[in-house]
Design an enzyme around this catalytic site. Structure first.
Site, PDB file in Angstrom:
ATOM      1  N   ARG A   1      21.397  43.071  -1.967  1.00 34.59           N
ATOM      2  CA  ARG A   1      20.830  43.527  -0.682  1.00 34.59           C
ATOM      3  C   ARG A   1      19.422  42.972  -0.497  1.00 34.59           C
ATOM      4  NH1 ARG A   1      18.623  48.311  -0.618  1.00 34.59           N
ATOM      5  NH2 ARG A   1      20.326  49.358  -1.674  1.00 34.59           N
TER       6      ARG A   1
ATOM      7  N   LYS B   1      23.747  31.115  17.112  1.00 34.45           N
ATOM      8  CA  LYS B   1      23.784  30.157  18.220  1.00 34.45           C
ATOM      9  C   LYS B   1      23.718  28.715  17.693  1.00 34.45           C
ATOM     10  CE  LYS B   1      23.745  34.071  20.396  1.00 34.45           C
ATOM     11  NZ  LYS B   1      22.514  34.685  20.876  1.00 34.45           N
TER      12      LYS B   1
HETATM   13  C1  LIG Z   1      21.837  35.847  20.799  1.00 36.18           C
HETATM   14  C2  LIG Z   1      20.363  35.929  20.883  1.00 36.18           C
HETATM   15  C3  LIG Z   1      19.644  36.882  20.155  1.00 36.18           C
HETATM   16  C4  LIG Z   1      20.332  37.927  19.308  1.00 36.18           C
HETATM   17  O1  LIG Z   1      20.986  37.333  18.228  1.00 36.18           O
HETATM   18  P1  LIG Z   1      22.330  37.957  17.555  1.00 36.18           P
HETATM   19  O2  LIG Z   1      22.643  36.985  16.494  1.00 36.18           O
HETATM   20  O3  LIG Z   1      23.357  38.069  18.632  1.00 36.18           O
HETATM   21  O4  LIG Z   1      21.933  39.306  17.036  1.00 36.18           O
HETATM   22  C5  LIG Z   1      18.263  36.874  20.258  1.00 36.18           C
HETATM   23  N1  LIG Z   1      17.616  35.984  21.037  1.00 36.18           N
HETATM   24  C6  LIG Z   1      18.276  35.048  21.740  1.00 36.18           C
HETATM   25  C7  LIG Z   1      17.515  34.090  22.579  1.00 36.18           C
HETATM   26  C8  LIG Z   1      19.662  34.997  21.699  1.00 36.18           C
HETATM   27  O5  LIG Z   1      20.319  34.084  22.427  1.00 36.18           O
END
Ligand SMILES: *Cc1c(COP(=O)(O)O)cnc(C)c1O
Length: 380
Positions: free
Chosen positions: A52, A202
């Site tokens: 963790r 992303k």
């Molecule tokens: C998707 C996103 C987040 C959050 O990320 P997760 O991996 O979905 O928790 C934060 N900031 C931006 C700009 C995003 O596109």
């Protein structure tokens, strides 16, 4: 040749040239252990105790990301939200933080809800307006300025170097959500930021198959240690297989991101002045409000994200999204396949997303195919 002294694209492709010493494997071993042997004399000289807090499965992705962002260290998290909220949870109740009016909606909601109840004094400002940021600063009380650029979902640009100077003058730190830029296009730490955050879900992973997040710090200091403690205590860490997949995704980052930028630029130019389009929101257009700043702080492109405001309002926008055949109608961004969504429907009340707006995440498909699909979806 030391892979640390080559261009970032080469360092990414080779994941810093790491080879497993035992087996000579050039792809990393997947470490799944949750616990580590204690030495006979009761020490933990390996530095590993329990997964963790720390996991060798994170080492290479963290090292590569720190390298690409020119940071001292990086830390993986279980999601972008886990990474972002760790930064705020390393502050103290009563601290004043300045965040954007236009930003990733779930984080804005968390700041206005949980974080405010917990005691953070959250102030939202227009981050395209440097005077507004300056005006919001309360020297001694403001501990953090959080920016996102280009910012979801209208791709507003914030001048990172100027924001860093304003934050530092007031004794605050600057953190940048650089998810949509990726280290290919922008290196916020080189522009004066103290922390960089990514939703690794992303562009970093890039294949819509891992949820993960990351932070990179300019310095290994007391704030960074507090952030690492938040991660260890709350356990917002990815699984070993996800960390492995993330590193695999990052190896093609410098091919995927420029391809997405080229596609987005072509789409933005194609639909500018189109009879069914009210407005194209993309920082790569010379007419965009933030274009000059974006051109200065982004290199090699303006990102794969753009938004189209459709003539005919919300109904026409949703109907257009319903007719696409190649674009995938889904939320999220930064993957190899192109995604389209009616953003206001996802964000709900309080959203700055115009009702007539479709958010587009350009993938790496042929740009002509993507344009043709949008053209047929717009033709009624
Ligand atoms: C998707 C996103 C987040 C959050 O990320 P997760 O991996 O979905 O928790 C934060 N900031 C931006 C700009 C995003 O596109």
């Amino acid at each position: 040749m030391d892979p640390k002294h080559v261009k970032p694209a080469s360092a990414a492709a080779q994941a810093l040239g790491w080879v497993d010493e035992k087996t000579r494997a050039i792809a990393p071993v997947i470490h799944t252990a949750t616990t580590y042997l204690r030495d006979e004399d009761n020490q933990y000289r390996s530095g590993r105790i329990y997964a963790r807090a720390d996991n060798p499965a994170f080492d290479q992705a963290e090292a590569l990301l720190a390298h690409l962002e020119l940071g001292a260290q990086a830390a993986l998290f279980s999601s972008g939200m886990a990474a972002a909220t760790a930064v705020f949870q390393a502050l103290a109740p009563g601290d004043h933080v300045v965040a954007p009016k236009v930003m990733y909606w779930a984080l804005r909601n968390w700041l206005l809800g949980f974080a405010s109840q917990w005691g953070l004094k959250v102030e939202l400002v227009d981050m395209a307006d440097l005077a507004a940021i300056r005006h919001a600063m309360q020297p001694g009380r403001t501990k953090l300025v959080w920016i996102e650029t280009p910012a979801n979902p209208t791709w507003v640009i914030t001048d990172i170097a100027a924001a860093a100077e304003i934050a530092h003058q007031a004794g605050a730190r600057l953190a940048v959500d650089s998810t949509t830029a990726s280290p290919v296009l922008t290196q916020p730490l080189a522009l004066g930021a103290d922390l960089v955050m990514h939703s690794a879900t992303k562009y970093l992973n890039g294949h819509s198959d891992v949820v993960a997040g990351a932070l990179v710090t300019a310095r290994d200091d007391e704030v960074w240690q507090r952030i690492k403690k938040v991660r260890a205590q709350l356990g917002g860490v990815p699984g070993s297989l996800d960390a492995w997949l993330l590193l695999r995704g990052m190896r093609t980052l410098f091919v995927r991101v420029p391809a997405a930028c080229r596609g987005a630029q072509r789409i933005a130019e194609h639909f500018t002045g189109h009879p069914r389009i009210e407005a194209v929101l993309y920082p790569g257009l010379p007419t965009a409000a933030g274009h000059a700043v974006a051109a200065r702080q982004m290199r090699g492109g303006f990102g794969g994200m753009l938004s189209l405001r459709i003539k005919g309002g919300e109904t026409a926008a949703i109907a257009t999204a319903a007719r696409v055949q190649l674009w995938q109608r889904a939320t999220s961004l930064g993957s190899v396949e192109s995604l389209i969504e009616h953003r206001a429907s996802i964000e709900g009340t309080g959203s700055p997303a115009p009702a007539d707006m479709l958010r587009l995440s350009t993938g790496i498909e042929d740009a002509g195919d993507l344009i043709a699909d949008l053209e047929q979806a717009l033709a009624v």
